[in-house]
Structures are given as C-alpha cells and as structure tokens.
Design a protein around this motif. Structure first.
Motif: not given
Length: 123
Positions: A5-7, A34-37, A94-97, A114-115
């Motif tokens: 993940a970046s940005g 998915g995106w998590f935080r 975080y992104c996750a697959a 991902g990190q």
C-alpha cells in the motif's frame, strides 16, 4: 501474493488522498480486495471492499459517500480514493486480498495483507 500500500501522507481536513495497493509478486485480478484502517489505540476496522471484477463494492458507514474503492486490473492495482477527509480518518491504512472473488467486512476473511500506509488529517 505480496501487497504493498502506498499514497499516505499528511493532508488538511477537507482534502483528498488516493491510496494504491499493488501486488508485486503476481496478479490478484481474481481476488476480492479490502481496505482496513487502524488508529492509535483502536482496533483495526473495515473501510471498503471491491470484488474481483469491480462490479461490487461495500463501504463502512463512516466513509460512505466520501471514499471510493476502484481497481485497474490491467495495472494490477486497487485504489482507495478519499475525499472530504476528517481528522477522525487519521490511521494506518492496510489493503488485503481475499482467496475468493469477494470478501466482506471481516478481516478474518482476507488471507493476504500488505504493510500499511499512514494517513494523517490535520484540523
């Protein structure tokens, strides 16, 4: 599957950011993402998710209408576009697959993570 993940960065309230999630090892075009935080001192929470083909998306109530998840399968990248950012959006994202074509809101349904990338929204 190895996600990155970046940005992330520092942005003022009301501003926008676009996060990217890439898979450096192989395509994840057939996987739901998915995106998590996770904010300091809080549990990881669901933000949004997208199906393998982009036809289905889902968002948490706290970001609905402000955040958009999209994907470009040709670039093997999934995006989280964040508008109208608020200080309470400050977190590591975080992104996750998933192993499947679509997963929902539970982190346990995602196999690959991902990190994170840090987002800070100043008031």
């Amino acid at each position: 599957v190895q996600l990155q993940a970046s940005g992330g960065g520092l942005v003022q309230a009301g501003g926008s950011l676009r996060l990217s999630c890439e898979n450096s090892k192989r395509t994840f075009s057939n996987n739901g993402v998915g995106w998590f935080r996770q904010a300091p001192g809080k549990e990881r929470e669901f933000v949004g998710a997208i199906s393998w083909n982009g036809a289905s998306t889902q968002y948490s109530e706290s970001v609905k209408g402000r955040f958009t998840v999209s994907r470009d399968r040709s670039k093997n990248t999934v995006y989280l576009h964040m508008d109208s950012l608020k200080p309470e959006d400050t977190a590591v994202y975080y992104c996750a697959a998933s192993r499947f074509s679509y997963s929902g809101t539970s982190p346990s349904t995602y196999a690959y993570w991902g990190q994170g990338t840090e987002v800070t929204v100043s008031s």
